[in-house]
Design an enzyme around this catalytic site. Structure first.
Site, PDB file in Angstrom:
ATOM      1  N   THR A 139      -0.035   6.549  13.150  1.00  0.00           N
ATOM      2  CA  THR A 139      -0.607   5.337  12.208  1.00  0.00           C
ATOM      3  C   THR A 139       0.207   4.136  12.709  1.00  0.00           C
ATOM      4  O   THR A 139      -0.564   2.981  12.827  1.00  0.00           O
ATOM      5  CB  THR A 139       0.091   5.597  10.909  1.00  0.00           C
ATOM      6  N   GLY A 140       1.233   4.040  13.135  1.00  0.00           N
ATOM      7  CA  GLY A 140       1.891   2.712  13.834  1.00  0.00           C
ATOM      8  C   GLY A 140       1.166   2.279  15.097  1.00  0.00           C
ATOM      9  O   GLY A 140       0.840   1.194  15.343  1.00  0.00           O
ATOM     10  N   GLU A 153       8.704  15.364  16.164  1.00  0.00           N
ATOM     11  CA  GLU A 153       9.030  15.189  14.969  1.00  0.00           C
ATOM     12  C   GLU A 153       8.379  15.990  13.837  1.00  0.00           C
ATOM     13  O   GLU A 153       7.199  16.145  13.745  1.00  0.00           O
ATOM     14  CB  GLU A 153       8.868  13.575  14.301  1.00  0.00           C
ATOM     15  N   GLY A 177       6.421   4.999   8.841  1.00  0.00           N
ATOM     16  CA  GLY A 177       5.693   6.263   8.633  1.00  0.00           C
ATOM     17  C   GLY A 177       5.478   6.796  10.051  1.00  0.00           C
ATOM     18  O   GLY A 177       6.340   6.807  10.995  1.00  0.00           O
ATOM     19  N   SER A 178       4.061   7.382  10.508  1.00  0.00           N
ATOM     20  CA  SER A 178       4.387   8.217  11.588  1.00  0.00           C
ATOM     21  C   SER A 178       3.962   7.482  12.828  1.00  0.00           C
ATOM     22  O   SER A 178       3.407   6.325  12.579  1.00  0.00           O
ATOM     23  CB  SER A 178       3.134   9.222  11.404  1.00  0.00           C
ATOM     24  N   LYS A 189       0.938  -1.286   0.075  1.00  0.00           N
ATOM     25  CA  LYS A 189       0.050  -0.244   0.061  1.00  0.00           C
ATOM     26  C   LYS A 189       1.015   1.371  -0.015  1.00  0.00           C
ATOM     27  O   LYS A 189       1.421   1.632   1.027  1.00  0.00           O
ATOM     28  CB  LYS A 189      -0.874  -0.017   1.283  1.00  0.00           C
ATOM     29  N   GLU A 245       8.684   1.119  11.498  1.00  0.00           N
ATOM     30  CA  GLU A 245       9.822   2.230  11.414  1.00  0.00           C
ATOM     31  C   GLU A 245       9.116   3.645  11.471  1.00  0.00           C
ATOM     32  O   GLU A 245       8.710   4.058  10.652  1.00  0.00           O
ATOM     33  CB  GLU A 245      10.495   1.882  10.190  1.00  0.00           C
TER      34      GLU A 245
END
Ligand code: ADP
Length: 494
Positions: free
Chosen positions: A245-246, A398, A241-242, A188, A264
């Site tokens: 979302t993780g 971040e 990603g962020s 995706k 990651e």
């Protein structure tokens, strides 16, 4: 790089894209599409299938069928190696086309994109192609009437969710070891960086990867990404990603089949400069490149500059000089050092961070603004902010933009304390001529990758992964294979 070839490629219309499922280009089940804007000038570049939950399920079913019938997993290793090597060659043969397409979609300056995207992706695929018939199982040191074998087996269906900053490079970090291990993959890509990955997946078919082994579903993270996360038939989910979302992906796993999830996530990596750094001018240039290239949209970016107080003013002046020397602009101009920010939303978020830093007492010594508004694109000046307290928002969260926060420290002890005072632990660097101090700092800073007297550039031979809320698991190196394999024990009575 040949500017006229780049210009010819950028003039080409981009055909509307669709999913790649079972070796076929297919539209969304309800026919929905989404416009893809180019960050270069904000115009509509093309459209893509806006995937549905059903599309994701169809892709996962296809990947499962491909895995179960062994059309890939059961091919001899040498045959799989050949396909992956052919794929790497095709990526290289089409490198400029892929890079320009990717840049039109995500805004990275072409010099960096060419090297870091198709260049790196081809190298990564080759690395795992070559590794796949050189990694052995184990024989356990058992008593003499037992044979204990430890097999390494593919996990089955891998779901990979990819971000927009380096889609081909990061895509290959997942695809290389996943496919080399014999798995099927559903990928995706990010909404704002799907085009080059889709094209790269098509080249895999051309290289001989059987249909269904690699499926790509485009669309929104909260629709198709969520459907992947909640699937009962995805065995391992890999993500870059962020953090937010993780976190969701871990919830999806808990609510569905307890799939393994490797994350990651971001970083707030400290770049620590001592007064005895070997070459301060060089260190300043690399510090600037380490945060401003690709508009700071780099997970390992050295976004916190920690400088020994005795050289603070001199070093900041050198970093500012280096920042101001960077040409920001059209990412498809070969003379550009820093291209466009990926999206309007990301640019607005960057500007909010600058505002917050200002309100919290930081001094903006260069940049801080949106620039080149006349282009219609999303550009931001490299920004250096001094006087950032260790607990300030800019030192803690971040940005994922071209914003460098500077904090002074007085000694090694304080440098370590500040360096470790975030939730993250992805990368970092120390600049010093003192060998013992360099090693002490490598040990003391809580992070996954520590550089000494350089920043960035760690190649595929070493793992990349975070500690703390920067995530878990590793991309790159042979260690990455661990994510895509299961250990199986055979305990045999002789
Ligand atoms: P960013 O905020 O920097 O865009 P994200 O973590 O949102 O980073 O995006 C990284 C990837 O995660 C993209 O491919 C995006 O589509 C996907 N994504 C976003 N939200 C979700 C979600 N709820 N479930 C699964 N994937 C998601």
């Amino acid at each position: 790089m040949d500017q006229s070839r780049i210009d010819a490629l950028r003039a080409l219309a981009v055909s509307p894209g669709s999913h790649l499922i079972d070796g076929q280009n297919v539209a969304a089940s309800d026919g929905a599409i989404m416009d893809i804007l180019s960050p270069i000038d904000g115009t509509v570049l093309t459209s893509l299938a806006r995937g549905t939950v059903q599309d994701m399920e169809t892709a996962i079913t296809s990947a499962r069928a491909a895995f179960e019938d062994g059309r890939w997993a059961k091919q001899p290793p040498a045959a799989r190696r050949k396909v992956l090597l052919r794929w790497a060659n095709l990526i290289e043969e089409n490198a400029l086309e892929l890079a320009v397409l990717g840049v039109r979609d995500n805004g990275t300056e072409i010099g960096m994109a060419l090297k870091a995207e198709p260049g790196s992706a081809a190298g990564t695929l080759r690395y795992y192609a070559e590794a796949l018939d050189k990694v052995y199982g184990e024989i356990a040191p058992t008593q003499s009437d037992i044979l204990g074998l430890i097999h390494k087996e593919p996990v089955g269906v891998v779901g990979a969710i990819i971000p927009w900053n380096f889609p081909m490079m990061i895509g290959a970090w997942k695809l290389g070891p996943a496919l080399a291990s014999g798995n099927s993959v559903v990928l995706k890509p990010a909404e704002t960086a799907s085009l080059s990955l889709l094209r790269m997946a098509e080249l895999a078919l051309e290289a001989g990867l059987p249909p269904g082994v690699l499926n790509v579903v485009t669309g929104e993270g909260r629709v198709v990404g969520e459907a992947m996360g909640l699937s009962m038939d995805v065995d391992v989910l890999v993500f870059t990603g962020s953090g937010s979302t993780g976190r969701r992906l871990l919830e999806y796993a808990a609510r569905s089949n307890l799939k393994r999830v490797y994350l990651e996530l971001g970083g707030k990596s400290p770049n620590i400069v001592f007064a005895d750094a070997p070459n301060l001018e060089e260190a300043a240039k690399i510090a600037a490149a380490g945060i401003f290239r690709n508009s700071g949209q780099v997970c390992v970016a050295g976004s916190r500059l920690l400088v020994e107080a005795s050289i603070h003013d001199e070093f900041v002046a050198a970093v500012v000089r280096a920042a101001e020397a960077l040409r920001v602009g059209d990412p498809l101009d070969v003379n550009t050092h820093v291209g466009a920010v990926n999206s309007e939303a990301q640019l607005q978020q960057n500007l909010r961070f600058v505002e917050t830093a200002r309100n919290e007492g930081g001094t903006i010594v260069t940049g801080g603004d949106r620039i080149l508004t006349e282009t219609g694109g999303y550009y931001m000046a490299p920004t250096v902010i001094t006087g950032v307290a260790a607990e300030a928002t800019l030192a803690q969260q971040e940005v994922f933009g071209p914003v460098l926060g500077v904090t002074a420290f007085t000694d090694e002890h304080e440098a370590v304390r500040i360096a470790n005072a975030t939730i993250y632990g992805l990368a970092g660097a120390v600049w010093t001529s003192n060998l013992s101090r360099a090693h002490r700092m490598v040990r003391a800073v809580r992070t996954g990758v520590m550089h000494v007297n350089t920043y960035g550039g760690a190649d595929g031979t070493v793992p990349l992964g975070g500690v703390g809320q920067s995530g878990n698991g590793h991309d790159k190196s042979l260690h990455a294979l661990e994510k895509y394999t299961n250990l199986k024990t055979a305990w045999i009575k002789l």
